[in-house]
Design an enzyme around this catalytic site. Structure first.
Site: not given
Ligand code: ADP
Length: 160
Positions: A16, A40, A89, A127
């Protein structure tokens, strides 16, 4: 241009943070927006996640941290943002992200979704993976900012 970077961030990872740092070089302002999702059960409360993001991004001048609920495009319009920033990803992200981008476009034609490809070292980082490793006593020091790792260990009453 203002970009909204929406997500759960439960918790924020180095993946992130990489997207936020690169977004900050592209846009005048990046608003990291934590979705308040009643469906959630998160590990960290919205307040804790906002604080974790605030500390993690304190070196960036053009970041703002906020939370929202409801439709992301509505929030983007309310903030007068032109861009929704998302990270991509593996291929597995692609279908859901494309569907979401198309749907959002039908709801708000002037809001563009911009995808940044993940850096190689973060391609399999999420996460959920972080939470899974920590649950079984593994180290997450290389996956999240140091203070977030400490928060996670505290949750699992494990010392790093
Ligand atoms: P959501 O529940 O909206 O997917 P996340 O917190 O999982 O929320 O992810 C938020 C954003 O960050 C999404 O666009 C996700 O694809 C991106 N993201 C999460 N992990 C990574 C990573 N390791 N590298 C690049 N982008 C990421």
């Amino acid at each position: 241009m203002i970009a909204i970077y929406p997500g759960s961030f439960d918790p924020i990872t180095l993946g992130h943070l990489d997207i936020i740092e690169r977004g900050c070089r592209l846009f005048e302002r990046v608003v990291v927006a934590v979705l308040r999702n009643p469906n959630k059960t998160p590990l960290f409360s919205v307040q804790q996640r906002l604080e974790q993001i605030r500390i993690s991004t304190s070196h960036l001048a053009n970041v703002e941290i906020d939370s929202f609920d409801g439709l992301t495009v509505k929030y983007a319009q309310m903030r007068q943002a032109q861009v929704l920033l998302r990270g991509l990803r593996a291929i597995s992200d692609f279908e859901a992200e494309l569907q979401m981008a198309h749907t959002n476009k039908t709801l708000a034609a002037h809001v563009e979704t911009v995808f940044l490809a993940t850096s190689n070292e973060h391609s399999f980082l999420s996460s959920s993976v972080v939470k899974e490793i920590a649950k079984f006593g593994g180290s997450v020091d290389h996956l999240v900012p140091q203070h977030v790792a400490l928060d996670i260990y505290r949750c699992h009453t494990k010392t790093p």
